[in-house]
Every structure is written in C-alpha cells, then in structure tokens.
Design a protein around this motif. Structure first.
Motif, PDB file in Angstrom:
ATOM      1  N   VAL A 240       0.850  -1.191   0.000  1.00 42.72           N
ATOM      2  CA  VAL A 240       0.000   0.000   0.000  1.00 42.72           C
ATOM      3  C   VAL A 240       0.886   1.242   0.000  1.00 42.72           C
ATOM      4  O   VAL A 240       1.810   1.359   0.808  1.00 42.72           O
ATOM      5  CB  VAL A 240      -0.927   0.026   1.235  1.00 42.72           C
ATOM      6  CG1 VAL A 240      -1.727   1.328   1.278  1.00 42.72           C
ATOM      7  CG2 VAL A 240      -1.878  -1.163   1.218  1.00 42.72           C
ATOM      8  N   LYS A 241       0.617   2.150  -0.912  1.00 38.34           N
ATOM      9  CA  LYS A 241       1.369   3.401  -0.996  1.00 38.34           C
ATOM     10  C   LYS A 241       0.380   4.572  -0.944  1.00 38.34           C
ATOM     11  O   LYS A 241      -0.513   4.664  -1.766  1.00 38.34           O
ATOM     12  CB  LYS A 241       2.187   3.460  -2.294  1.00 38.34           C
ATOM     13  CG  LYS A 241       3.251   2.375  -2.416  1.00 38.34           C
ATOM     14  CD  LYS A 241       4.005   2.505  -3.721  1.00 38.34           C
ATOM     15  CE  LYS A 241       5.058   1.411  -3.864  1.00 38.34           C
ATOM     16  NZ  LYS A 241       5.781   1.521  -5.161  1.00 38.34           N
ATOM     17  N   VAL A 242       0.569   5.432   0.041  1.00 36.23           N
ATOM     18  CA  VAL A 242      -0.306   6.599   0.205  1.00 36.23           C
ATOM     19  C   VAL A 242       0.551   7.854   0.196  1.00 36.23           C
ATOM     20  O   VAL A 242       1.510   7.965   0.961  1.00 36.23           O
ATOM     21  CB  VAL A 242      -1.113   6.519   1.514  1.00 36.23           C
ATOM     22  CG1 VAL A 242      -2.029   7.727   1.642  1.00 36.23           C
ATOM     23  CG2 VAL A 242      -1.936   5.226   1.560  1.00 36.23           C
ATOM     24  N   THR A 243       0.208   8.786  -0.674  1.00 34.44           N
ATOM     25  CA  THR A 243       0.945  10.047  -0.780  1.00 34.44           C
ATOM     26  C   THR A 243       0.007  11.211  -0.499  1.00 34.44           C
ATOM     27  O   THR A 243      -1.022  11.371  -1.162  1.00 34.44           O
ATOM     28  CB  THR A 243       1.546  10.214  -2.193  1.00 34.44           C
ATOM     29  OG1 THR A 243       2.364   9.078  -2.503  1.00 34.44           O
ATOM     30  CG2 THR A 243       2.391  11.474  -2.263  1.00 34.44           C
ATOM     31  N   PHE A 244       0.349  12.004   0.518  1.00 38.45           N
ATOM     32  CA  PHE A 244      -0.445  13.172   0.878  1.00 38.45           C
ATOM     33  C   PHE A 244       0.246  14.429   0.388  1.00 38.45           C
ATOM     34  O   PHE A 244       1.425  14.659   0.680  1.00 38.45           O
ATOM     35  CB  PHE A 244      -0.622  13.268   2.404  1.00 38.45           C
ATOM     36  CG  PHE A 244      -1.363  12.110   3.015  1.00 38.45           C
ATOM     37  CD1 PHE A 244      -2.741  12.020   2.902  1.00 38.45           C
ATOM     38  CD2 PHE A 244      -0.680  11.123   3.711  1.00 38.45           C
ATOM     39  CE1 PHE A 244      -3.438  10.965   3.480  1.00 38.45           C
ATOM     40  CE2 PHE A 244      -1.369  10.061   4.293  1.00 38.45           C
ATOM     41  CZ  PHE A 244      -2.744   9.980   4.164  1.00 38.45           C
ATOM     42  N   GLY A 245      -0.456  15.254  -0.356  1.00 40.80           N
ATOM     43  CA  GLY A 245       0.047  16.555  -0.771  1.00 40.80           C
ATOM     44  C   GLY A 245      -0.756  17.645  -0.100  1.00 40.80           C
ATOM     45  O   GLY A 245      -1.705  17.375   0.640  1.00 40.80           O
ATOM     46  N   ARG A 246      -0.388  18.884  -0.357  1.00 33.45           N
ATOM     47  CA  ARG A 246      -1.107  19.999   0.247  1.00 33.45           C
ATOM     48  C   ARG A 246      -2.581  19.957  -0.138  1.00 33.45           C
ATOM     49  O   ARG A 246      -3.456  20.248   0.681  1.00 33.45           O
ATOM     50  CB  ARG A 246      -0.482  21.320  -0.214  1.00 33.45           C
ATOM     51  CG  ARG A 246      -1.181  22.579   0.286  1.00 33.45           C
ATOM     52  CD  ARG A 246      -1.104  22.724   1.780  1.00 33.45           C
ATOM     53  NE  ARG A 246      -1.663  24.002   2.233  1.00 33.45           N
ATOM     54  CZ  ARG A 246      -1.934  24.300   3.493  1.00 33.45           C
ATOM     55  NH1 ARG A 246      -1.689  23.412   4.444  1.00 33.45           N
ATOM     56  NH2 ARG A 246      -2.428  25.472   3.820  1.00 33.45           N
ATOM     57  N   GLN A 247      -2.863  19.571  -1.377  1.00 30.46           N
ATOM     58  CA  GLN A 247      -4.252  19.458  -1.820  1.00 30.46           C
ATOM     59  C   GLN A 247      -4.412  18.276  -2.774  1.00 30.46           C
ATOM     60  O   GLN A 247      -5.247  18.312  -3.681  1.00 30.46           O
ATOM     61  CB  GLN A 247      -4.718  20.764  -2.481  1.00 30.46           C
ATOM     62  CG  GLN A 247      -6.243  20.877  -2.597  1.00 30.46           C
ATOM     63  CD  GLN A 247      -6.698  22.250  -3.035  1.00 30.46           C
ATOM     64  OE1 GLN A 247      -5.952  23.232  -2.922  1.00 30.46           O
ATOM     65  NE2 GLN A 247      -7.921  22.359  -3.550  1.00 30.46           N
ATOM     66  N   PRO A 266      -7.331  22.439   0.689  1.00 33.65           N
ATOM     67  CA  PRO A 266      -6.057  22.013   1.271  1.00 33.65           C
ATOM     68  C   PRO A 266      -6.221  21.256   2.593  1.00 33.65           C
ATOM     69  O   PRO A 266      -7.198  21.442   3.325  1.00 33.65           O
ATOM     70  CB  PRO A 266      -5.313  23.339   1.487  1.00 33.65           C
ATOM     71  CG  PRO A 266      -5.924  24.280   0.494  1.00 33.65           C
ATOM     72  CD  PRO A 266      -7.378  23.899   0.452  1.00 33.65           C
ATOM     73  N   ILE A 267      -5.235  20.408   2.883  1.00 34.93           N
ATOM     74  CA  ILE A 267      -5.181  19.675   4.139  1.00 34.93           C
ATOM     75  C   ILE A 267      -3.837  19.946   4.809  1.00 34.93           C
ATOM     76  O   ILE A 267      -2.995  20.667   4.263  1.00 34.93           O
ATOM     77  CB  ILE A 267      -5.330  18.148   3.914  1.00 34.93           C
ATOM     78  CG1 ILE A 267      -4.162  17.621   3.063  1.00 34.93           C
ATOM     79  CG2 ILE A 267      -6.666  17.822   3.276  1.00 34.93           C
ATOM     80  CD1 ILE A 267      -4.080  16.111   2.990  1.00 34.93           C
ATOM     81  N   GLN A 268      -3.655  19.356   5.983  1.00 27.61           N
ATOM     82  CA  GLN A 268      -2.367  19.437   6.673  1.00 27.61           C
ATOM     83  C   GLN A 268      -1.655  18.096   6.487  1.00 27.61           C
ATOM     84  O   GLN A 268      -1.925  17.147   7.237  1.00 27.61           O
ATOM     85  CB  GLN A 268      -2.582  19.748   8.151  1.00 27.61           C
ATOM     86  CG  GLN A 268      -3.303  21.065   8.398  1.00 27.61           C
ATOM     87  CD  GLN A 268      -3.464  21.376   9.864  1.00 27.61           C
ATOM     88  OE1 GLN A 268      -2.536  21.214  10.666  1.00 27.61           O
ATOM     89  NE2 GLN A 268      -4.650  21.834  10.252  1.00 27.61           N
ATOM     90  N   PRO A 269      -0.781  17.977   5.500  1.00 21.53           N
ATOM     91  CA  PRO A 269      -0.153  16.679   5.176  1.00 21.53           C
ATOM     92  C   PRO A 269       0.545  16.012   6.353  1.00 21.53           C
ATOM     93  O   PRO A 269       0.531  14.785   6.486  1.00 21.53           O
ATOM     94  CB  PRO A 269       0.847  17.050   4.075  1.00 21.53           C
ATOM     95  CG  PRO A 269       0.287  18.294   3.461  1.00 21.53           C
ATOM     96  CD  PRO A 269      -0.320  19.045   4.610  1.00 21.53           C
ATOM     97  N   ASP A 270       1.161  16.816   7.222  1.00 24.79           N
ATOM     98  CA  ASP A 270       1.898  16.255   8.352  1.00 24.79           C
ATOM     99  C   ASP A 270       0.990  15.563   9.364  1.00 24.79           C
ATOM    100  O   ASP A 270       1.458  14.766  10.187  1.00 24.79           O
ATOM    101  CB  ASP A 270       2.701  17.346   9.061  1.00 24.79           C
ATOM    102  CG  ASP A 270       3.832  17.882   8.193  1.00 24.79           C
ATOM    103  OD1 ASP A 270       4.204  17.189   7.221  1.00 24.79           O
ATOM    104  OD2 ASP A 270       4.325  18.993   8.476  1.00 24.79           O
ATOM    105  N   GLU A 271      -0.296  15.882   9.344  1.00 24.74           N
ATOM    106  CA  GLU A 271      -1.225  15.281  10.296  1.00 24.74           C
ATOM    107  C   GLU A 271      -2.085  14.188   9.662  1.00 24.74           C
ATOM    108  O   GLU A 271      -2.969  13.629  10.303  1.00 24.74           O
ATOM    109  CB  GLU A 271      -2.136  16.366  10.906  1.00 24.74           C
ATOM    110  CG  GLU A 271      -1.371  17.384  11.750  1.00 24.74           C
ATOM    111  CD  GLU A 271      -2.291  18.313  12.499  1.00 24.74           C
ATOM    112  OE1 GLU A 271      -3.515  18.121  12.409  1.00 24.74           O
ATOM    113  OE2 GLU A 271      -1.788  19.228  13.180  1.00 24.74           O
ATOM    114  N   ALA A 272      -1.838  13.918   8.379  1.00 24.53           N
ATOM    115  CA  ALA A 272      -2.605  12.873   7.679  1.00 24.53           C
ATOM    116  C   ALA A 272      -2.007  11.504   7.968  1.00 24.53           C
ATOM    117  O   ALA A 272      -0.801  11.370   8.205  1.00 24.53           O
ATOM    118  CB  ALA A 272      -2.603  13.152   6.181  1.00 24.53           C
TER     119      ALA A 272
END
Length: 300
Positions: A240-247, A266-272
């Motif tokens: 499983v590969k999950v990549t969080f960006g700013r949006q 937008p989200i907070q990537p560091d808290e995802a």
C-alpha cells in the motif's frame, strides 16, 4: 448481538473458538451465515437496491447498455454481504484495541427497521447522525499494527454510553492528529437500552459520499476516506502506498490506483495518516481550514 427491535434483549455471544490469526478468521463467515438465515423470506426492493448501487458506483444500471441481466440481478439480490463500520481505531492510547460494527449491507433495500440502540451507541462515540438498520454485531480486536492481531472480549457492560471505550473513542475523534493511529475492528455482544442519545448528537449531517472504489465522510476538521479494495490483509501493508500533498491524495494498493486527484480544499499533510486492518484501508486527513467540504474532490 444488538437486535433492531428494542423488545429483544441484547445478547453476549461466546464464539466457539479463539481467533488469533486474521488469515484464519472465520468470524465474518459466522456473521454472513446469521444474516443469510435472517434474510430467508425477506423481499429486497429492486429499485432501492439499484439506486444504492448507482450512488456507490456512479453507473445507472437501469440505463441501456448497463442493464443487469435477470440472472445477474437475481444473484445480486439473493447474495448476503456484511458491511463493516470501524468505530474505534487501535492506537497506543487505546492499548491497540479496535472496535467495529457489522451489519447487513442491504438493510435499506430490505427495508429493515432502524436499530436505535446501535445507532445511539455509535453516535455517542462522535459519529453524528450515523444510523444502522437491522440486527448488528459489535466486537473488539487487538492490533499492534505490527505482528500481533487477535479478537478480544466485548461484554454486556461495554454496551453503554458510559463505558470507558466510548469516551475514549470520542476523544480519539476529537484529536485525530495523534500520530500513532493504526487500525480498525470487529464484533460480538451487548445489553438493552444501553445507548442514550442527547440533543447535542443530533446535528445536521455534513456532506459525504460514495463511489465504486471508496466512501468518504467528514466531521469538523476531519475527513475520512474508506476504500473498498477487496482481498487486502494486514500483511499487505508493504503493498500500500499513500501520498499526501497539500491538496492532493494518491492511494495505491497491490498495484491498483484507488485514487489520484486534487482534493476539494487544502489539508495538513503532516497530520494525515492511513490504516489497514481487518481488510479495510482507511485514510484520515485534517483540513487546513475549518470549513465544510461540499465534496471530496475539486473536480468530480
């Protein structure tokens, strides 16, 4: 087991064998058998079921070129499947205990009566407006997100809005940025009139949705996406590969891209974070701004 009818007592069931290996877990088969027996003689509203499928897949199955053949539709109507609703995620704060609800996924199409005790218990955990239909099971697992996984007891005293795990789950949902979140859960026992709903729980339900590959919901600053990829096991986490960006959000599982798109805001990537347990892959994100999303993706 929490029956839909308030006139029936909640039962604490004892499973025939200990389950300490997810790959050898027969509990879901037990649940499916129960729902299959309950469904005997019940009519499924075809129009309601097709509408549900359209909402989930985005495909009009009654349109020309998409129509289900008679035998295929009959097979679908007669099939029994279980919907798993993860309530508490196994984290360090919860001693890596997870709790989930099992229900009949055709509850609406079968016009099953609402289950107020199950709905109330889960709403007390912070899932505003969440309801269930028909008889439901609820239970607990241990999942350290590494090697150890096993089912644990869930007793009648746990089926109360005053139970410690309810307050713990509510706090967990209020503080979803905690960086050690891990998994999901399962089910077993319960007790009459355990859930009491207060007016604070009965707020308007925020926009949410469902597609062929995932469902999503939001609560305050939190957005959750639950994927429907079948055949996933705890040992598949390396695939499983999950990549969080700013949006942006991209999720791959076993070589299949489940989502790769621009988010509504937008989200907070560091808290995802993301979790995989009991075959369910779930992503949790914190919004950058405290606003209600009208949809998950910017372009849908």
């Amino acid at each position: 087991l929490i029956p839909a009818s308030a006139n029936e007592e909640i039962q604490e069931l004892e499973y025939a064998e200990d389950v300490g290996d997810l790959t050898k877990d027969t509990f879901r088969e037990f649940i499916e058998t129960y729902f299959r027996r309950c469904s005997q003689g019940q009519e499924v509203d075809r129009s309601v079921l097709l509408k549900q499928l359209q909402e989930r897949t985005g495909v009009d199955l009654q349109a020309e070129g998409q129509k289900l053949k008679g035998e295929d539709l009959d097979r679908l109507l007669q099939s029994t499947s279980v919907e798993i609703f993860p309530v508490q995620l196994p984290t360090k704060a919860s001693d890596f205990h997870g709790i989930s609800v099992y229900c009949d996924d055709k509850g609406i199409a079968k016009n099953l009566e609402e289950n107020p005790r199950m709905s109330g218990l889960v709403q007390a955990c912070g899932y505003v407006g969440q309801t269930f239909r028909g008889d439901c099971f609820i239970g607990r697992i241990f999942d350290d997100n590494e090697e150890e996984w096993r089912r644990l007891d869930f007793t009648l005293k746990d089926v109360s809005t005053d139970a410690p795990w309810v307050a713990q789950t509510r706090k967990q949902r209020e503080n979803r940025s905690a960086g050690d979140m891990s998994s999901l859960a399962n089910m077993a026992g319960v007790k009459p009139n355990a859930a009491h709903i207060n007016s604070a729980m009965l707020q308007d339900v925020a926009p949410h949705g469902e597609t062929e590959k995932y469902s999503w919901r939001q609560a305050g600053e939190e957005v959750e996406v639950t994927f429907k990829k079948e055949g996933l096991q705890k040992g598949d986490k390396t695939q499983v590969k999950v990549t969080f960006g700013r949006q942006n959000l991209k999720v791959e599982a076993k070589g299949e891209v489940l989502i790769d798109a621009e988010l509504f805001a937008p989200i907070q990537p560091d808290e995802a974070l993301w979790t995989l347990s009991d075959g369910v892959l779930q992503v949790s994100m914190t919004k950058a701004a405290d606003e209600t999303w009208s949809r998950l993706l910017k372009k849908e």
